[in-house]
Motif scaffolding. Structure first.
Motif, PDB file in Angstrom:
ATOM      1  N   PHE A  69       0.997  -1.248  -0.184  1.00 59.89           N
ATOM      2  CA  PHE A  69       0.082  -0.114   0.030  1.00 59.89           C
ATOM      3  C   PHE A  69       0.791   1.250   0.197  1.00 59.89           C
ATOM      4  O   PHE A  69       0.519   2.296   0.375  1.00 59.89           O
ATOM      5  N   GLY A  79      -6.267   2.999  -1.457  1.00 60.17           N
ATOM      6  CA  GLY A  79      -6.217   1.647  -0.942  1.00 60.17           C
ATOM      7  C   GLY A  79      -6.573   0.795  -2.150  1.00 60.17           C
ATOM      8  O   GLY A  79      -6.716   1.400  -3.318  1.00 60.17           O
ATOM      9  N   HIS A 223       0.411   1.732  -5.184  1.00 60.48           N
ATOM     10  CA  HIS A 223      -0.104   0.404  -4.828  1.00 60.48           C
ATOM     11  C   HIS A 223       0.247  -0.663  -5.856  1.00 60.48           C
ATOM     12  O   HIS A 223       0.082  -0.487  -7.050  1.00 60.48           O
TER      13      HIS A 223
END
Length: 467
Positions: A69, A79, A223
């Motif tokens: 993350f 996220g 991410h």
């Protein structure tokens, strides 16, 4: 003589990156080694990675992947979401708090949310202060609505920040019998959702697309996700009788594996041994996962068999027929050596006959040899001319025979109308009231040979009636 051959039609195999098992949308990019960047560390990004083949919800699945993350805790967002959906693998929702998931319907999302959306704009989104996991439906991540199926819980039991630049092991398992979805984060179970996904969410559809999306807003992070090799994990598998398959464990952190029992395995100490069991067997594999924990998994191996049986090699007498049958009520396809595809085949010529049957995901073959011999121990003779003129010579058409147990004798006109039927000791047609011409006869007779085997023979011919 029977020869049975089985081959597995469906083989579970991990397809490498060259075969493009995933479809990437938005800013998602491939990093190699089954790893993908969902978003780069920049504002207002979004991306998704969809698997190109669907997953079946009427069968169990067990997925593992490493999620990273990013390393920006302050001003980091937003996220990623694990998604199941039936809308198609060309979907991608908005960036920001929607995590690339909003608007995908019908769907289920397991969100891994690193940003508290409530603290900006007063939207009342229901996000807690901690990095959390929740299960939501139909692209709606607002936890104040009924679309939240499992309320937010800390991603880590300790509530610790997960924007730490590390890869976190995520496992998602579905049990269709219990209707339970389990979510693990760094080897800790964080979610157990009991819900009938097929009926309640997907309107009876059993196959769904699956993938992982993510996004950033004004705050951002990089991410990434790495799909661990050989996912999904199989807890059951089927091999064809006499053939082998491949067992595959989840990934061990130290590449050490111990399978039990060793019977039927080519190597019980590797991750993916070949298996050729003699009987249905439950195998266990022990290893240490990415969290360093000792884990034991089980895989039930069944053997696909078939009722295919053409019988022993046989001999026919001249004029006899034999009906061969597969005896396979659940066969998906049947192919005989003459190209026909019915469950039975009637033969009356000598030769080797074979049939190919697909059943239970396997191919089965069987053959039988048919011989032909002159085993006639009964004699039948019918004249080809008779003259019903009352002179006492050849006035009736008579069946001459020996060694017959029973018979039926028929005479037909040119249009197939039965003119006469005779039986044992009563076979004589006088032809009275019928014009001269050509008539067809058929005789079916039965006899017992010297081996005490019963036979039935059908013969047909023509007779000329003269006056």
């Amino acid at each position: 003589m029977k020869r049975l051959f089985a081959a597995l039609i469906w083989v579970f195999a991990w397809v490498g990156a060259d075969a493009q098992p995933y479809k990437l949308l938005g800013g998602a990019t491939a990093l190699g080694g089954d790893c993908y960047q969902i978003t780069k560390a920049a504002p207002n990004q979004r991306g998704v990675v969809w698997r190109n083949d669907k997953i079946k919800l009427n069968e169990p699945f067990d997925l593992e992947f490493l999620m990273n993350f990013g390393d920006r805790d302050q001003n980091g967002s937003d996220g990623m979401v694990f998604i199941l959906q039936t809308a198609g693998n060309d979907k991608l929702g908005p960036n920001g708090r929607d995590l690339g998931f909003s608007g995908i319907f019908p769907s289920l999302g397991v969100e891994f949310d690193t940003f508290q959306n409530n603290r900006t704009g007063g939207t009342g989104y229901g996000d807690p202060e901690f990095d959390h996991i929740a299960v939501v439906s139909n692209g709606n991540g607002n936890h104040t609505t009924p679309h939240t199926l499992f309320m937010p819980v800390p991603a880590l039991e300790s509530g610790r920040n997960i924007e730490d630049g590390r890869g976190h092991l995520v496992r998602i398992a579905w049990n269709p019998t219990a209707r339970e979805l389990d979510v693990y984060f760094d080897c800790q179970q964080r979610v157990k959702l009991r819900k009938d996904l097929i009926t309640d969410l997907f309107e009876g559809q059993t196959e769904v697309w699956w993938g992982i999306s993510g996004s950033t807003g004004t705050a951002y992070n990089r991410h990434t996700v790495c799909l661990l090799p050989r996912t999904p994990f199989q807890s059951t598998m089927t091999v064809c009788a006499g053939e082998s398959g491949t067992l595959t464990s989840r990934m061990a952190v130290d590449n050490q594996y111990r399978w039990f029992p060793a019977e039927g395995l080519d190597n019980p100490t590797v991750r993916s041994p070949k298996v050729r069991p003699l009987r249905p067997t439950t195998y266990t594999v022990s290893y240490r996962n990415h969290c360093g924990q000792s884990v034991t998994d089980t895989i039930r191996v069944s053997i696909a068999t078939s009722n295919l049986e053409l019988g022993k090699d046989t001999t026919l007498c001249e004029g006899q027929t034999l009906t061969l049958s597969t005896h396979c009520q659940n066969a998906t396809t049947v192919l005989w050596n003459d190209g026909t595809g019915k469950a039975t085949l009637t033969v009356h010529q000598p030769g080797r006959y074979w049939v190919r049957v697909e059943e239970a995901g396997c191919v089965f073959l069987d053959t039988v040899l048919v011989r032909l011999e002159s085993c006639q121990e009964a004699n039948v003779y019918i004249p080809d001319v008779f003259t019903p003129n009352g002179d006492g010579v050849n006035d009736v058409l008579t069946l001459h025979y020996s060694g017959i147990d029973s018979y039926e004798f028929f005479v037909y006109d040119r249009w197939g109308v039965v003119l006469y039927k005779g039986e044992l000791n009563k076979a004589a047609w006088d032809g009275q009231n019928y014009p001269a011409g050509l008539y067809t006869w058929v005789v079916r007779y039965r006899f017992t040979d010297q081996k005490q085997q019963k036979h039935e023979v059908r013969k047909m011919g023509q007779v000329q009636l003269w006056r």
